[in-house]
Each structure stands twice: as C-alpha cells, then as structure tokens.
Design an enzyme around this catalytic site. Structure first.
Site, PDB file in Angstrom:
ATOM      1  CG  ASN A 213      -1.966   1.089   1.169  1.00  0.00           C
ATOM      2  OD1 ASN A 213      -1.930   1.951   0.303  1.00  0.00           O
ATOM      3  ND2 ASN A 213      -2.899   1.052   2.103  1.00  0.00           N
TER       4      ASN A 213
ATOM      5  CG  ASN B  68      -4.770   4.961  -3.872  1.00  0.00           C
ATOM      6  OD1 ASN B  68      -4.627   4.075  -3.040  1.00  0.00           O
ATOM      7  ND2 ASN B  68      -3.902   5.129  -4.863  1.00  0.00           N
ATOM      8  CG  ASP B  69      -6.012   2.388   1.374  1.00  0.00           C
ATOM      9  OD1 ASP B  69      -5.159   2.428   0.462  1.00  0.00           O
ATOM     10  OD2 ASP B  69      -5.721   2.220   2.565  1.00  0.00           O
TER      11      ASP B  69
ATOM     12  N   GLY C 276      -5.995  -2.507  -0.133  1.00  0.00           N
ATOM     13  CA  GLY C 276      -5.343  -1.219  -0.280  1.00  0.00           C
ATOM     14  C   GLY C 276      -4.032  -1.200  -1.038  1.00  0.00           C
TER      15      GLY C 276
ATOM     16  CG  ASP D 226      -1.268   1.856  -3.745  1.00  0.00           C
ATOM     17  OD1 ASP D 226      -0.064   1.533  -3.722  1.00  0.00           O
ATOM     18  OD2 ASP D 226      -1.778   2.629  -2.916  1.00  0.00           O
TER      19      ASP D 226
ATOM     20  CG  ASP E 136      -8.147 -14.297 -17.250  1.00  0.00           C
ATOM     21  OD1 ASP E 136      -7.559 -15.013 -16.415  1.00  0.00           O
ATOM     22  OD2 ASP E 136      -9.394 -14.199 -17.319  1.00  0.00           O
TER      23      ASP E 136
ATOM     24  CD  GLU F 199      -5.831 -18.681 -17.201  1.00  0.00           C
ATOM     25  OE1 GLU F 199      -5.779 -19.088 -16.019  1.00  0.00           O
ATOM     26  OE2 GLU F 199      -6.710 -17.900 -17.620  1.00  0.00           O
TER      27      GLU F 199
END
Length: 634
Positions: free
Chosen positions: A153, A158-159, A178, A180, A345, A374
C-alpha cells in the site's frame, strides 16, 4: 448535469482563474456547461489515438443520449470511411483513415437537419520513437507475478474511492486491502534484487463489483485504471520506472469477458455485444471441444459462449464492433503506457477466429511484442495447438498467432513430484522427463511460460509444507529448463496458502506492505531468519540465471531418470550447464560416463548455488532431496 458541473468547476479551478470576478466566472462556467450539454457526448473511446500506426483505420466510438441522430463529418477533408449505427441510438461508431495524418487535433462536426449542432475535437498524439520496434519479454527474462491489492500500500489515500462501490477493509479476507501501483513502484528495487526482469500484475483497470473486486478480472472500464490502484498516469509511471531499471511491464488482458458492472452493460451498443441466453448459461470449461473433431456443436458453443461466472458477461468477438473495440483498446494501452507484453486471461474461452485476429492485430503493429495466453489444459498437444505456427493446429488449418503459452502440464507435475520419493514408471522425476519429451509438439519451446504456481493455484510452499529442500528443487527446475520462468509474489519468502480455504488464502498480503505490519520482508533487516533463507536462495538462483545464455536459449538434452535422479544439460557452443536433481530421500552417486556426450572434455563443474567444485572424471555424489547446478569448466 451535477456531475458535469463539478467536472467543469474542477477544470475551471485547474486553469487558475479563481481571481476573475465572481459574476464573470459564472458566465464563463455557464458557457462551458452549454457546450458540454449540447455536445451530448458522455464518452469517446479510444479517448485519443496515435499518428503513424501500421493499421491506419481507426474506429472511434461516440456515446451520448441519441447521438445517432446526428450526421458526422470531419474537417479538413479527413476521410471518414465508415459510420456504423446500431439499434441503440446512444452510439455512433465512426471510422477514419489516419494514414499520413500528423499528430494534431481533428474536428468532428455533428449536424442535425443540415445545421451544425456541435463540434468535437479528437487528438492524434505523437508516438514514442521506435515504438513499433519495442522488444517484448523472452527466455532471458524472469517474470514476477503480483496481485497489486495484496502487495504493498504505497498510497493509503486511495484505498477507497467515491467512484467505486467496495471500500477497503483488511479484516475481510476477500475484500479490498489497499495495495496499489505506488506500492509496486516503491518496491521495484526489491523485485529487481530477486533477479526478476519483468513484472506481471493481475489486472489494474477498474472493477466496480460490490465484493471481491480486488482481483479485478471483472472490469467495469477498460480505459481507466481502478482509482483504488491509482491513475492512468500512475500506471504509465510504473512502466517508466521499470524501464529505468532495464525491467519490463506485462499487462494482464482479458479478451473473453468484462464485469457485470461495466458501464456498457447498463446500455449495450447491440444486443449481441455479449452472449445472451434465455437462462443463465455458464461455460462448460471443456476447451478441448474447440479442436475435438468429434465434439457436438452445442458443447462447443456453450464452452465458447457461456459466461465464466454470473458476474462476468461473455464478450462476443464475432461481432466486428466488439472485436475492433478490443483490438484498439489493447493497442492503446501498449502505446499509452509503453508496455512490453500481455498475459491474456482465459485465452481459449474466446471465439478462436476472433481472438486470433485480436492477437495478429497487435503483433502486426509490434512484431517483437510478446503475448502469453492462459491455456489451462492438461495435455501437451492441446496446449501446443494454441501456439503460433503449431503443426498440431495446422492439421485443422488453424494458426492462433499466439506467440507464447503457459506450461500447465509442467505445473501439474511440479504439484506432486517432490512428494513422490520413489521414482517408478510414472512417478517422481519421470513426470518431468515425460513433459519435456513432448516438446516436439511446440513450434517454439523457448517461448513458453514455466511456473510452479500462480494466483489461481495452491501455493507451492503449501503443497510442500514449507519443506525448504523441496522449494529449492522446484525453483531450480523452473530456473533452468527451457522457457520463461515466473515467480509468484511472496513465495521467495516462504509464503504459503491453501486454495481449499478460498482464493484469499493464496492471495495474502505481503508482510511489510502496510504500515504497522509485524515485519517488513522487503528489507533484509525486516525479514525473519526463515524468510531470509528463502529469499537468499531465490535471489542467488535467479540473479545467476540472468547471466547465463545457455539457460536462456541453449539447447536441452535430458536423460531418463534413474532412482528418481534427473539429469539434464542446457548448452550452447560456448557454455554448458549440468543440472542434477536427486528427488530421492537417499543420497546417490551417479556415474558421469553416462553423460559423456554432454560433458565432453570438461573436467570440473562449479555449483552455482554453493560455489563448490565437482570432479566430473568418474562420479558425482549428492544428498537426498537436493539439486546441483553445475557450470562446466574445461
């Protein structure tokens, strides 16, 4: 309207006009508001583009209330080659030819009843020098996989965000914690110290789900970084900071689905933008149906068109507007953020023709760019089917154009072998030998991602109950075989996690990433003795790997395991590395004459892990559950 007013006020303040008399300010504000409201444009995507692209055709999506009622032209005789209207009057898809256009603004003129309603500027920006020649990741790299919400964090402010539903709460295992982009930037030196050269972060674009949004695979805006991670500028800065350290950034891209909270889901451009069924239909996950000549159509259709989960609408890549949107979004991020690669993905859940066209559009723009898909399957032929120029795919006239795939069969083997002490016909190191014996199926075995674990699997230290010797053998294996090794964050300090307890258990917070953590594993003094044992081994192994060209692109010769001891060589004309893995509990001595075709005239081998030297004249002894990585010396 209130939202627009706030945005305009913010812009107004940002240009430092606060000292203008109040009434004049209001007049100016109302003027700008009238322009915004009359424009009737809420979104433009891509928000801007770049001059000098290989493909000059650019499809711009204009979105706003009843925008389709307008006729569109472009100033300065710029050619509009196509205008698409759909059943939804809130969308216009306008295609222009940008060939030979300079970096500048373009004025689009929107008319109604032959009268100009408004104009809209669109920017073509200058590309970076040699942008098209950017070099992607390859077998000389080591990739470090991060789940950003769980890593560090760096900016507690900006959490949580007013624009997103789920708020940060570390007490909730599956909630937002949180971590980032700033947390990654703050710890680039730590990542580099591990010998990693490339960072793969799970998706960072906005995911506005009410819960479990931390994984960010259900994206709600694919042109915007999630505000709880930072800003688009922060993401661009991450790439820049990595490049300063000669490191690379790989974006986790999702072609198959978005999130149910994606802004378009509330106002679809076309009904067939996503796959829809009378009742909710989930994919059957049987990707083998795609290449199966005996598969039923309904099974294949449900595999490709069924939703991954109920919160992830399945995108219809057969719709040309959807496919072009995805192509341009991917290229926009490469160009904007200066990316070095994609990990895609659920690659083979998407329409095969569509995702092939998507991939080719990227590699046409960037011939040296790398994309790893993937392909989560458990058979080498089915995985090799998806690598570019595959002879397996050619049987059905299929070429995916995908440069790299993930070696899930090796991952499957790694998940059991070091608990199998007695190597029999199909146990222990024989599984690894058999995996590589099928490399003839791959058109490019060097360009395969090899890994022991990732964010969707059991942690390897959980599988092996934090047995350090088994960790050493695991990491030595993925560091020295063909392909591109990938390390999952935290394993290098002994982190474990049991997927049976839920995904959150395999995605725990990295210790030291949050103020007040009991210990800070990002620094030597903050790590426990056990954490330092794992870290020191991992760092030494992968920093050595960075220097050895035989490991990067050398050939491989391996020998049938005996007594659960596996021996293989990586070599070029100038360098040879001999790897010996004793997966037996017992000490073993191996006769070197069996390996003479690779040892040749070398007399000694120096173990890169211990710096001990070994005489290669007749035999080598090693302890049970141990590994030697010998650089051969003349």
């Amino acid at each position: 309207m209130l939202t627009k007013m706030c945005l305009i006020m913010n812009k107004f303040d940002s240009v430092r006009l606060r000292k203008i008399p109040f009434l004049k300010r209001i007049t100016i504000l109302l003027f700008f508001m009238s322009l915004t409201i009359n424009a009737q444009i809420d979104r433009i995507e891509p928000p801007f583009w770049f001059a000098g692209m290989h493909n000059p055709e650019l499809q711009i999506m204009f979105y706003g209330k009843d925008i389709a009622q307008y006729q569109v032209t472009a100033a300065n005789s710029i050619a509009i080659t196509d205008i698409k209207k759909t059943e939804n009057p809130n969308y216009l898809f306008v295609t222009i030819n940008t060939k030979n256009l300079p970096a500048a603004s373009i004025d689009f003129i929107f008319k109604k009843n032959n009268k100009v309603g408004f104009t809209q500027k669109y920017i073509l920006k200058q590309r970076r020098e040699k942008s098209a020649q950017r070099k992607g990741f390859d077998a000389s790299d080591m990739m470090y996989l991060i789940m950003p919400d769980r890593f560090a964090n760096g900016n507690p402010k900006n959490d949580s965000s007013n624009d997103t539903q789920e708020k940060a709460d570390r007490s909730v295992a599956g909630g937002r914690h949180g971590g980032d982009i700033q947390g990654i930037i703050n710890n680039i030196d730590y990542i580099s110290s591990l010998g990693a050269t490339t960072v793969w972060s799970t998706p960072l674009c906005e995911d506005n789900d009410k819960a479990f949004s931390y994984h960010t695979y259900a994206q709600s805006d694919v042109y915007k970084i999630d505000p709880r991670y930072g800003t688009n500028e922060d993401y661009k800065r991450l790439a820049s900071e990595l490049h300063k350290k000669d490191m690379k950034l790989v974006m986790d891209y999702v072609t198959n689905h978005w999130g149910i909270e994606h802004w378009m889901m509330k106002d679809l451009p076309t009904r067939d933008w996503i796959h829809q069924f009378e009742n909710f239909t989930q994919t059957n996950h049987k990707r083998s149906t795609i290449s199966d000549t005996n598969a039923s159509k309904i099974d294949t259709d449900i595999c490709l068109d069924g939703w991954f989960v109920s919160s992830m609408p399945d995108l219809n890549q057969k719709n040309p507007l959807v496919l072009n949107y995805l192509k341009q979004n991917a290229i926009w991020w490469i160009e904007y953020a200066d990316l070095d690669g994609f990990r895609v993905d659920t690659y083979n859940y998407a329409d095969p023709e569509g995702v092939t066209a998507w991939t080719k559009s990227i590699t046409d723009e960037y011939p040296n760019f790398n994309i790893v898909g993937e392909i989560w399957m458990h058979n080498q032929a089915q995985m090799a089917y998806w690598q570019k120029d595959s002879k397996v795919g050619a049987i059905q006239n299929f070429n995916s154009q995908l440069p790299s795939v993930m070696d899930f069969t090796l991952h499957d083997a790694i998940g059991t072998i070091f608990n199998e002490d007695d190597g029999s016909w199909d146990k222990g190191m024989v599984k690894v030998y058999d995996n590589f014996s099928n490399d003839f199926l791959y058109p490019n075995p060097d360009n395969i991602l090899v890994f022991a674990e990732n964010h969707d699997t059991n942690r390897i230290n959980e599988v092996y109950k934090n047995d350090f010797k088994k960790y050493q053998m695991t990491m030595a294996l993925i560091a020295t075989v063909r392909g591109i090794p990938q390390l999952y964050y935290g394993s290098e300090i002994g982190m474990s996690g049991d997927k049976d307890k839920g995904d959150a258990d395999i995605r725990q917070d990295f210790p030291g990433g949050w103020k007040g953590d009991e210990n800070n594993a990002f620094i030597k003094e903050g790590r426990t003795p056990g954490q330092n044992q794992y870290f020191n081994f991992t760092s030494k192994l992968f920093n050595w790997r960075k220097t050895n060209e035989a490991i990067h692109f050398g050939k491989m010769t391996h020998y049938i395991p005996e007594n659960n001891v596996y021996v293989y060589f990586r070599y070029t004309d100038k360098k040879t590395v001999m790897v010996v893995i004793n997966n037996s509990k017992e000490d073993h001595t191996i006769k070197t004459n069996r390996f003479q075709e690779n040892i040749k005239t070398s007399k000694m081998g120096k173990d890169v892990l211990t710096d001990n030297s070994f005489d290669l004249a007749s035999e080598i002894s090693l302890e049970g559950k141990s590994v030697l990585i010998l650089e051969l010396e003349k």
